[in-house]
Design an enzyme around this catalytic site. Structure first.
Site, PDB file in Angstrom:
ATOM      1  N   ASP A  59      19.825  26.173 -15.499  1.00 47.32           N
ATOM      2  CA  ASP A  59      20.137  25.932 -16.669  1.00 47.32           C
ATOM      3  C   ASP A  59      19.488  26.687 -17.687  1.00 47.32           C
ATOM      4  O   ASP A  59      19.667  26.487 -19.110  1.00 47.32           O
ATOM      5  CB  ASP A  59      19.598  24.452 -16.999  1.00 47.32           C
ATOM      6  CG  ASP A  59      18.335  24.043 -17.232  1.00 47.32           C
ATOM      7  OD1 ASP A  59      17.348  24.631 -16.790  1.00 47.32           O
ATOM      8  OD2 ASP A  59      18.372  22.679 -17.689  1.00 47.32           O
ATOM      9  N   GLN A  97      17.731  21.742  -0.868  1.00 42.56           N
ATOM     10  CA  GLN A  97      16.332  20.994  -1.345  1.00 42.56           C
ATOM     11  C   GLN A  97      16.165  19.769  -0.081  1.00 42.56           C
ATOM     12  O   GLN A  97      17.165  19.264   0.097  1.00 42.56           O
ATOM     13  CB  GLN A  97      16.404  20.628  -2.672  1.00 42.56           C
ATOM     14  CG  GLN A  97      15.059  20.000  -3.351  1.00 42.56           C
ATOM     15  CD  GLN A  97      15.242  19.638  -4.613  1.00 42.56           C
ATOM     16  OE1 GLN A  97      16.336  19.305  -5.131  1.00 42.56           O
ATOM     17  NE2 GLN A  97      14.176  19.431  -5.256  1.00 42.56           N
ATOM     18  N   LYS A 149      18.540  20.830 -22.068  1.00 36.11           N
ATOM     19  CA  LYS A 149      18.096  19.796 -21.723  1.00 36.11           C
ATOM     20  C   LYS A 149      18.760  18.536 -22.267  1.00 36.11           C
ATOM     21  O   LYS A 149      18.723  17.314 -21.897  1.00 36.11           O
ATOM     22  CB  LYS A 149      16.464  19.475 -21.797  1.00 36.11           C
ATOM     23  CG  LYS A 149      15.731  20.612 -21.200  1.00 36.11           C
ATOM     24  CD  LYS A 149      15.712  20.660 -19.827  1.00 36.11           C
ATOM     25  CE  LYS A 149      15.007  21.625 -18.964  1.00 36.11           C
ATOM     26  NZ  LYS A 149      15.522  21.861 -17.437  1.00 36.11           N
ATOM     27  N   ASN A 204      15.199  28.293 -13.504  1.00 37.92           N
ATOM     28  CA  ASN A 204      16.001  27.090 -13.402  1.00 37.92           C
ATOM     29  C   ASN A 204      17.286  27.464 -13.783  1.00 37.92           C
ATOM     30  O   ASN A 204      17.713  28.363 -14.629  1.00 37.92           O
ATOM     31  CB  ASN A 204      15.513  25.872 -14.443  1.00 37.92           C
ATOM     32  CG  ASN A 204      14.505  25.273 -13.936  1.00 37.92           C
ATOM     33  OD1 ASN A 204      14.039  24.902 -12.746  1.00 37.92           O
ATOM     34  ND2 ASN A 204      13.442  24.862 -14.796  1.00 37.92           N
ATOM     35  N   LYS A 246      24.533  19.914 -13.802  1.00 37.18           N
ATOM     36  CA  LYS A 246      24.561  20.382 -15.276  1.00 37.18           C
ATOM     37  C   LYS A 246      25.297  21.815 -15.534  1.00 37.18           C
ATOM     38  O   LYS A 246      25.966  22.031 -16.453  1.00 37.18           O
ATOM     39  CB  LYS A 246      23.547  20.388 -15.955  1.00 37.18           C
ATOM     40  CG  LYS A 246      23.252  20.442 -17.404  1.00 37.18           C
ATOM     41  CD  LYS A 246      21.914  20.796 -17.949  1.00 37.18           C
ATOM     42  CE  LYS A 246      20.995  19.841 -17.279  1.00 37.18           C
ATOM     43  NZ  LYS A 246      19.530  19.937 -17.817  1.00 37.18           N
TER      44      LYS A 246
END
Length: 446
Positions: free
Chosen positions: A203, A144, A350, A201, A79
């Site tokens: 974003d 990750q 989001k 985060n 994103k």
């Protein structure tokens, strides 16, 4: 997991959670077992001198979680590759924020991204445009871990021949700690003399690196801290901190960990006034010591997340994804604390509602690359999900973001396209008449 070259500590963490799952663990945090968190420090009251800020910034690293795809917005890549201001993406803004602090305080301030196997290549290619972003001796990112999705009926690894990559999932952002350990990044940071990490985060562009906050965390001597905000009716579904009755520890309770019978009280703003921003601070040497002493298993609470193996196909087999939340580590460390921050440090994107606000004149981008609201309170945007949910649909219908700085709310129902120089004031609404329509250039709505 071994055949896929997943690191041994990550396998042990998964195994620990799996044993809990087999035993019927749900990860629920019962209201009867906790008390509300009502008294925390306030960032607005924090005072520090420039030298204390520089000293703290000199031993702090910035970590951004960038492992998620924008699937809820119809994306198949990170994103953070979306433009948010003119031609600047999330990643561009983050890089500029870090570089500005480096210049202002003459510090190295490492920036590290935790990527997933799906977001790594595109993100690193985009970040390559920022010369000197990587700090000598440290990587710009680490990966990750991944784990198998489990069939909901028998907890065996699911098989999905249509797309075998969908047989795997990330372990939730609680994997941050394991990933830092198995990648060697945590040890490298400590060996290089870094003491603290600020994590958020990618974003959430509100969570800019802030030397004043760095000085605050250094002054507390705490091993761990969480940033919280005052809840509004829009925040009732988010995770929040509570105090466990049995030992007085702070505990993170996510929505998925709230029992149905507790949902109403958990959502009551007068009972639980703070929500968790997912902006975290921790002491790097103490984290390393804790992970080493526990063989890499931090002991975070289990989150059982039920989905379908193909998230776009509700008829595909039901699966369980074992997850954990990085904010749950607040209960692991003796002396963990929390601080109330201004809403400006929580600007997550989001949905396309959030994206419209961020791209509008409700926010301004300063020379320091920090986004600041131009109005208070910020307007509420509610776009018709049938026509604005995906980024492709949104960009096709909103080639020109309207002015929203004079608006209280904008509600759109139906298939509307915004032309140039539309200004929204007060409470504005566009209704659905069953046809595709345009808001003409220069229109004043409201």
């Amino acid at each position: 997991m071994e055949r896929a070259d997943v690191a041994a500590p990550a396998i042990e963490v998964f195994s620990d959670f799996y044993r809990q799952l087999e035993g019927g663990a749900t990860g629920l945090v019962r209201e009867a077992d906790v008390e509300p968190l009502v008294d925390v420090d306030r960032a607005a009251d924090v005072e520090s001198d420039p030298q204390a800020q520089r000293d703290a910034a000199a031993v702090t690293a910035v970590i951004k979680l960038n492992g998620g795809l924008g699937t809820s917005m119809g994306m198949d890549r990170a994103k953070t590759l979306l433009p948010v201001r003119a031609d600047l993406t999330f990643l561009d803004v983050i890089a500029r924020q870090v570089q500005q602090v480096r210049r202002d305080h003459d510090v190295s301030l490492p920036l590290l991204f935790m990527h997933s196997f799906r977001t790594r290549d595109d993100s690193l290619a985009a970040l390559a445009a920022h010369e000197g972003l990587e700090v000598d001796g440290l990587p710009l990112d680490f990966l990750q871990n991944r784990e198998p999705k489990l069939r909901a009926d028998d907890l065996t690894p699911v098989t999905w021949d249509a797309d075998p990559s969908l047989e795997w999932c990330p372990p939730g952002h609680g994997d941050l700690y394991t990933a830092l350990l198995v990648s060697g990044v945590l040890e490298r940071l400590v060996d290089a003399g870094y003491r603290y990490a600020t994590v958020s985060n990618a974003d959430n562009l509100g969570a800019a690196p802030d030397p004043a906050m760095m000085a605050w965390f250094a002054s507390t001597g705490a091993p761990y801290a969480a940033e919280v905000c005052r809840r509004t009716p829009a925040d009732v579904k988010g995770g929040h901190l509570v105090v466990r009755r049995s030992d007085g520890r702070l505990v993170l309770r996510e929505t998925a960990q709230t029992a149905d019978e507790d949902a109403e009280r958990a959502a009551d703003l007068t009972v639980h006034p703070f929500f968790h921003t997912n902006n975290l601070w921790f002491d790097l040497p103490r984290l390393l010591e804790t992970l080493r002493s526990s063989n890499g298993v931090l002991g975070l609470p289990l989150i059982r997340n039920e989905k379908t193996v193909d998230p776009t196909d509700p008829t595909s087999p039901k699966v369980v994804q074992i997850e954990s939340a990085m904010g749950a580590a607040v209960e692991v460390f003796d002396g963990a604390t929390a601080i109330e921050v201004d809403r400006s440090r929580f600007l997550p994107v989001k949905t396309t509602n959030d994206l419209m606000l961020l791209r509008s004149d409700v926010y301004g981008l300063g020379d320091d690359a920090r986004l600041r609201a131009t109005v208070d309170p910020r307007p509420l945007v509610d776009l018709d999900r049938r026509f604005f949910t995906t980024i492709a649909d949104f960009d096709a219908r909103v080639p020109h973001v309207p002015s929203l700085s004079g608006a209280s709310s904008l509600t759109v129902r139906g298939d509307w396209r915004f032309e140039r120089d539309v200004v929204v004031v007060g409470d504005a609404r566009l209704d659905d008449d069953g046809t595709a329509r345009s808001v003409p250039a220069g229109t004043r709505l409201g």
